[in-house]
Design a protein around this motif. Structure first.
Motif, PDB file in Angstrom:
ATOM      1  N   TYR A 467      19.504  53.052  66.086  1.00  0.00           N
ATOM      2  CA  TYR A 467      19.660  52.040  66.966  1.00  0.00           C
ATOM      3  C   TYR A 467      21.202  51.455  66.446  1.00  0.00           C
ATOM      4  N   ASP A 495      14.066  46.943  71.203  1.00  0.00           N
ATOM      5  CA  ASP A 495      13.720  46.042  70.368  1.00  0.00           C
ATOM      6  C   ASP A 495      15.075  46.080  68.673  1.00  0.00           C
ATOM      7  N   LEU A 496      16.055  45.810  69.585  1.00  0.00           N
ATOM      8  CA  LEU A 496      17.058  45.504  68.356  1.00  0.00           C
ATOM      9  C   LEU A 496      17.207  44.435  67.929  1.00  0.00           C
ATOM     10  N   THR A 497      16.682  44.114  65.932  1.00  0.00           N
ATOM     11  CA  THR A 497      16.803  43.390  65.998  1.00  0.00           C
ATOM     12  C   THR A 497      18.638  42.775  65.798  1.00  0.00           C
ATOM     13  N   ARG A 502      24.981  43.120  62.204  1.00  0.00           N
ATOM     14  CA  ARG A 502      25.249  43.793  63.420  1.00  0.00           C
ATOM     15  C   ARG A 502      26.359  43.022  63.644  1.00  0.00           C
ATOM     16  N   LYS A 664      10.858  52.223  58.417  1.00  0.00           N
ATOM     17  CA  LYS A 664      11.841  52.811  60.272  1.00  0.00           C
ATOM     18  C   LYS A 664      13.290  53.413  59.416  1.00  0.00           C
ATOM     19  N   GLY A 667      17.060  51.254  59.552  1.00  0.00           N
ATOM     20  CA  GLY A 667      16.793  49.844  60.532  1.00  0.00           C
ATOM     21  C   GLY A 667      16.572  48.793  60.134  1.00  0.00           C
ATOM     22  N   SER A 668      16.252  47.420  60.827  1.00  0.00           N
ATOM     23  CA  SER A 668      16.633  45.979  60.036  1.00  0.00           C
ATOM     24  C   SER A 668      15.879  46.064  58.973  1.00  0.00           C
ATOM     25  N   THR A 669      14.121  46.649  59.158  1.00  0.00           N
ATOM     26  CA  THR A 669      13.135  45.804  58.394  1.00  0.00           C
ATOM     27  C   THR A 669      13.633  46.978  56.845  1.00  0.00           C
ATOM     28  N   GLU A 717       7.993  45.164  62.276  1.00  0.00           N
ATOM     29  CA  GLU A 717       8.173  44.009  62.692  1.00  0.00           C
ATOM     30  C   GLU A 717       6.871  43.398  63.760  1.00  0.00           C
ATOM     31  N   TYR A 743      15.304  39.452  68.840  1.00  0.00           N
ATOM     32  CA  TYR A 743      15.856  40.369  69.236  1.00  0.00           C
ATOM     33  C   TYR A 743      16.551  40.311  70.352  1.00  0.00           C
TER      34      TYR A 743
HETATM   35  N1  GLU Z   1      14.473  46.569  64.925  1.00  0.00           N
HETATM   36  C1  GLU Z   1      14.400  47.026  64.168  1.00  0.00           C
HETATM   37  C2  GLU Z   1      16.807  47.337  64.404  1.00  0.00           C
HETATM   38  O1  GLU Z   1      16.471  46.170  65.127  1.00  0.00           O
HETATM   39  C3  GLU Z   1      14.495  48.395  64.387  1.00  0.00           C
HETATM   40  C4  GLU Z   1      12.470  48.487  63.318  1.00  0.00           C
HETATM   41  C5  GLU Z   1      12.376  48.415  62.204  1.00  0.00           C
HETATM   42  O2  GLU Z   1      13.385  48.218  61.172  1.00  0.00           O
HETATM   43  O3  GLU Z   1      11.388  47.980  62.551  1.00  0.00           O
HETATM   44  O4  GLU Z   1      16.753  47.686  63.507  1.00  0.00           O
END
Ligand code: GLU
Length: 898
Positions: A467, A495-497, A502, A664, A667-669, A717, A743
């Motif tokens: 992402y 599902d781009l946070t 960013r 992930k 990822g943002s998590t 998420e 998102y």
């Molecule tokens: N939504 C996350 C992101 O934009 C990806 C999924 C996650 O990191 O759980 O990076």
């Protein structure tokens, strides 16, 4: 000069003229069936000449003939027939191999042949005049355009071999990198256009017929090759005749060349004339100065040129005789006529500009307009002439317009990553192409936005599913964010946070969904009830309170029993005046009485006084409620198997080391743990980094598989968890959300379209459309709703003090009330006794209190006072004041009995 001299001179001149060219001069025209407009112009141009005696004194007679483009036999027959009728020249045909045949026949017979279509030959035949600019002249123009536009590399997209011949030096140029690509012969050009897009070809010289051009442009737009990244030079001289509106707002730089200026007076008057002639025939074929084609204009100019040459030929010795193809005879004046036409000295201003020829017979002194498609349509941005070359008034393509710019007809390249249900591959038994390949919430959202804002879109896939994250060491972005920054994509959706990191690199629209991080783990396992599950219906607190009130009520009952005079009874009812009274509420009996009623068993003890009965009643009420609650909740505990997870929240997960956990990659998590200021989260991040190969995943799907097959918890998420748990009952969300975020659709930094996209997202939200879409993709599509009944927490929960607190309050209130009642009963009794026995109230009361305060024994001697018979009195109570104390039964013969 006198009239007598003038008259014979005029008659002479008239006779001389009539004796020169015949009164009507025939000209033949060869047309294919598709050239109706050219044929009409041929006729109208002739009539225009006939109406203007200043051009020619004779009448021209147009003889149009229809020929087939590849049928040489019929063409030569037609030419012979025309020659047999005594034509002074032959026009056409426009295209096809037959034109060479006509030329050689005309050469043989010395009849001028007038052509208006492009011809590659480097030498013109003697009897040929061609009004079309030579292709090499146009190729020179295109070369200069390519240089002016600064194209170091470009693609020539051509229709057939003749294009390459026409473009000549442009395709052979060595100082630039030229890619040649041919359009599809069957009209489906999407594959070649897609290939161009994938290989990043941005500068395109498009050479195709007018019949093909609209379709090529349309398909280019469909595959995303009509964005602000692309620049086109379109070689067709008729570009202005097609509808370019769909491409005018997309920011694509489209350049064309124009030979006919619709605003010139000469064009407007010619078109007006044709309209007038049309109206005389009661028709309207809709020719306007805007849609007049080069071939029509050249036909008009050709007839004009021919007529002017004829007028110069007009001398008494000239005649036109029918010619026979079989014999070798020819027309003696053909050479003069053709020379007059090619004469470089004469200048005719036609619809296509100045018509002049060089020694070789090629059109010279050509002046063309350079046109560019702008937001307001095709605009003249410069000129090109054979003499001065290119003169661009504005060499740099126009800057994109500002904020209020419409998205109408813009084409966005939208990048997405496969992540259920935001972007998914459409399931189909046949291979799908382009946008049809994808479906999902994100895909539908872009579609809805495109309907609202009128833009076009073409989806592309982020193959590595990255992402976008910032490599803090190199300062480089990865994934979809990088693509936006490199302008390889215009929008990114999945599902781009939205994260602050960013947001510094790209812009985001208003969030279209809100969510938070949660834990995905195996569904809670069912547990068999524990040995002490009978304790489960109440929390420990409630049990403790129950025990406390049990003890409290028992003690209160014991005390109240002692206070309350009516609880002291004659132990031997048959003795009328007993020595002492007995009380049933000893401490043991009180405990027994309360436990008896709590256990719903009862006891032989029964309260007599109002106050003790009040205590008993309120206690019974309390036990009734508590026992009922207990029974009801116990039933739930015994029938429902309780489900448990080894951890209940993120902290319990962090404090163990049996269950692995991860998120992930990139990822943002995982970045949430990295950026958190909470040391516990940092500790978890350190664990994930230490074991990243084992615990970090590339996709959410990989995370799900790990959860199902290993002892592993996956940070994910909440919306994605919700999607999974709707379909896969083996897994569930554990604990609450760790944070809250949204998102958004990412768009390149400072984009002028962000506001419009955000407003459209808000409108979709307000109209409830987004909620409906979410419901459909989460709960209905692709097996949604499967775990609805089995999911969720069905576990009964023990009743806590909040659940049953009210009963305790009622109990306490009842007890307080009964205390007052007990006091009242005591005072009343003391008062009556004191009056009856004629002692002081206070004295009697003090004696009672003294007895109560002793808290000892379950019997009470009957007090006797001095004014009573001493013989009857029992021995003085130990500690009692013999002076004041007179043994006397103050509890009359009728105590309370149950
Ligand atoms: N939504 C996350 C992101 O934009 C990806 C999924 C996650 O990191 O759980 O990076």
């Amino acid at each position: 000069m006198s009239v007598s001299i003038m008259a014979p001179l005029l008659i002479f001149l008239l006779l001389a003229a009539v004796a020169g060219l015949p009164g009507t001069i025939k000209i033949g025209g060869l047309f294919h069936s598709t050239e109706t407009l050219e044929e009409l112009v041929f006729q109208y141009a002739t009539q225009t000449i006939n109406n203007d005696s200043m051009i020619l004194h004779k009448r021209l007679m147009a003889i149009p003939e229809h020929v087939k483009s590849h049928d040489s036999l019929s063409v030569s027959d037609t030419v012979c027939r025309l020659l047999g009728q005594g034509v002074a020249g032959i026009f056409g045909p426009q295209a096809g191999s037959t034109s060479a045949l006509v030329q050689s026949m005309c050469d043989t017979m010395d009849i001028p042949h007038v052509e208006t279509s492009w011809d590659m030959k480097q030498r013109r035949q003697d009897f040929l005049v061609n009004l079309h600019p030579h292709p090499s002249t146009l190729a020179r123009l295109y070369m200069e355009l390519v240089s002016a536009w600064g194209w170091e590399k470009f693609t020539v997209l051509y229709e057939d071999g003749s294009s390459l011949v026409r473009l000549g030096n442009l395709v052979k140029t060595l100082d630039r990198q030229v890619t040649l690509r041919q359009l599809d012969a069957h009209g489906n050009h999407r594959q070649v256009l897609r290939d161009m897009r994938h290989s990043g070809e941005r500068n395109i010289v498009l050479d195709c017929s007018m019949g093909t051009l609209p379709e090529v442009l349309k398909q280019a737009q469909q595959v995303g090759l009509m964005t602000s990244d692309q620049s086109y030079v379109i070689t067709s001289l008729d570009l202005h005749t097609i509808n370019l509106e769909p491409y005018q707002y997309g920011g694509t730089n489209i350049t064309g060349v124009r030979m006919v200026d619709p605003n010139s007076k000469i064009v407007q008057s010619a078109v007006k004339n044709w309209g007038y002639l049309e109206a005389r025939k009661g028709r309207n074929i809709g020719i306007s100065s805007e849609n007049i084609t080069v071939s029509m204009a050249l036909m008009h100019d050709a007839v004009q040129l021919f007529a002017r040459a004829l007028s110069r030929l007009d001398s008494p010795a000239v005649d036109i005789k029918p010619l026979d193809c079989e014999s070798q005879n020819n027309w003696g004046h053909g050479t003069s006529l053709i020379n007059f036409m090619k004469d470089g000295q004469s200048t005719l201003h036609g619809l296509t500009g100045v018509i002049q020829f060089d020694n070789e017979g090629f059109r010279t002194n050509i002046m063309l307009d350079i046109m560019e498609l702008s937001y307001s349509g095709l605009e003249r941005v410069g000129t090109w002439s054979t003499k001065d070359g290119l003169n661009i008034i504005r060499a740099v393509p126009p800057a994109p317009p500002h904020h209020s710019e419409s998205l109408q007809n813009r084409t966005f390249r939208v990048i997405t990553a496969l992540s259920d249900p935001y972007g998914m591959r459409r399931q189909s038994s046949v291979p799908l192409k382009d946008n049809d390949r994808f479906e999902g919430f994100g895909i539908e959202l872009i579609h809805e936005l495109s309907l609202m804002l009128g833009f076009n879109y073409i989806f592309d896939l982020q193959l590595d599913n990255a992402y976008g994250s910032l490599n803090k060491k190199t300062g480089q972005w990865t994934g979809m964010i990088k693509k936006l920054r490199d302008e390889e994509a215009d929008l990114a959706i999945t599902d781009l946070t939205i994260t602050s990191e960013r947001e510094e690199a790209v812009d985001f629209t208003t969030p279209f969904m809100t969510l938070g991080i949660a834990i995905l783990y195996k569904s809670p396992q069912k547990e068999s009830p524990s040995l002490f599950s009978f304790m489960a219906p109440f929390t420990t607190g409630v049990w403790f309170c129950m025990f406390s009130v049990y003890m409290g009520v028992s003690i209160l009952l014991w005390i109240m029993g002692r206070i309350c005079p009516y609880e002291w009874n004659n132990p031997y009812p048959c003795i009328e005046e007993p020595e002492e009274l007995e009380n049933q509420f000893t401490l043991q009996n009180s405990l027994w009485f309360t436990i008896g009623s709590l256990m719903q068993q009862g006891s032989e003890i029964a309260p007599i006084a109002v106050s003790t009965r009040m205590v008993a009643s309120i206690w019974w009420f309390f036990t009734l409620i508590m026992v009922s609650s207990y029974t009801a909740n116990l039933a739930a505990f015994l029938t429902v198997e309780t489900s448990t997870t080894p951890f209940k929240n993120v902290w319990e997960l962090a404090n163990q080391n049996v269950i692995k956990y991860g998120a992930k990659k990139g990822g943002s998590t995982v970045n949430f743990f990295r950026d958190s200021s909470d040391s516990r989260y940092q500790h978890m991040y350190a664990y994930m980094m230490r074991n990243q190969d084992e615990v970090l995943t590339s996709t959410n799907d990989e995370g799900l598989q790990k959860v199902k097959t290993q002892n592993y918890a996956y940070f994910m998420e909440s919306t994605s968890i919700q999607y999974i748990t709707e379909r896969d009952c083996e897994v569930a969300q554990v604990g609450d959300l760790l944070d809250s975020k949204g998102y958004g659709i990412a768009i390149k930094k400072n984009s002028i379209y962000r506001n419009q996209l955000s407003t459209a997202v808000l409108k979709l939200q307000e109209s409830g459309k987004l909620a409906k879409m979410k419901n459909r993709w989460w709960k209905e599509e692709r097996g949604g709703g499967k775990c609805v009944d089995t999911g969720g927490s069905g576990n009964p929960s023990p009743l806590n003090i909040q659940n049953v607190g009210g009963v305790f309050v009622v109990l306490v209130a009842g007890l307080v009330l009964s205390c007052f009642m007990a006091l009242f009963e005591l005072l009343r009794n003391v008062y009556e006794t004191a009056r009856e026995k004629k002692v002081l109230f206070l004295q009697e009361l003090m004696a009672e209190f003294r007895f109560i305060a002793r808290c000892h024994g379950s019997t009470k001697p009957i007090r006797k006072y001095d004014n009573q018979d001493k013989e009857d009195s029992p021995p003085a109570e130990e500690g009692a004041d013999p002076q004041n104390f007179v043994p006397l039964s103050i509890y009359g013969p009728t105590p309370y009995r149950h």
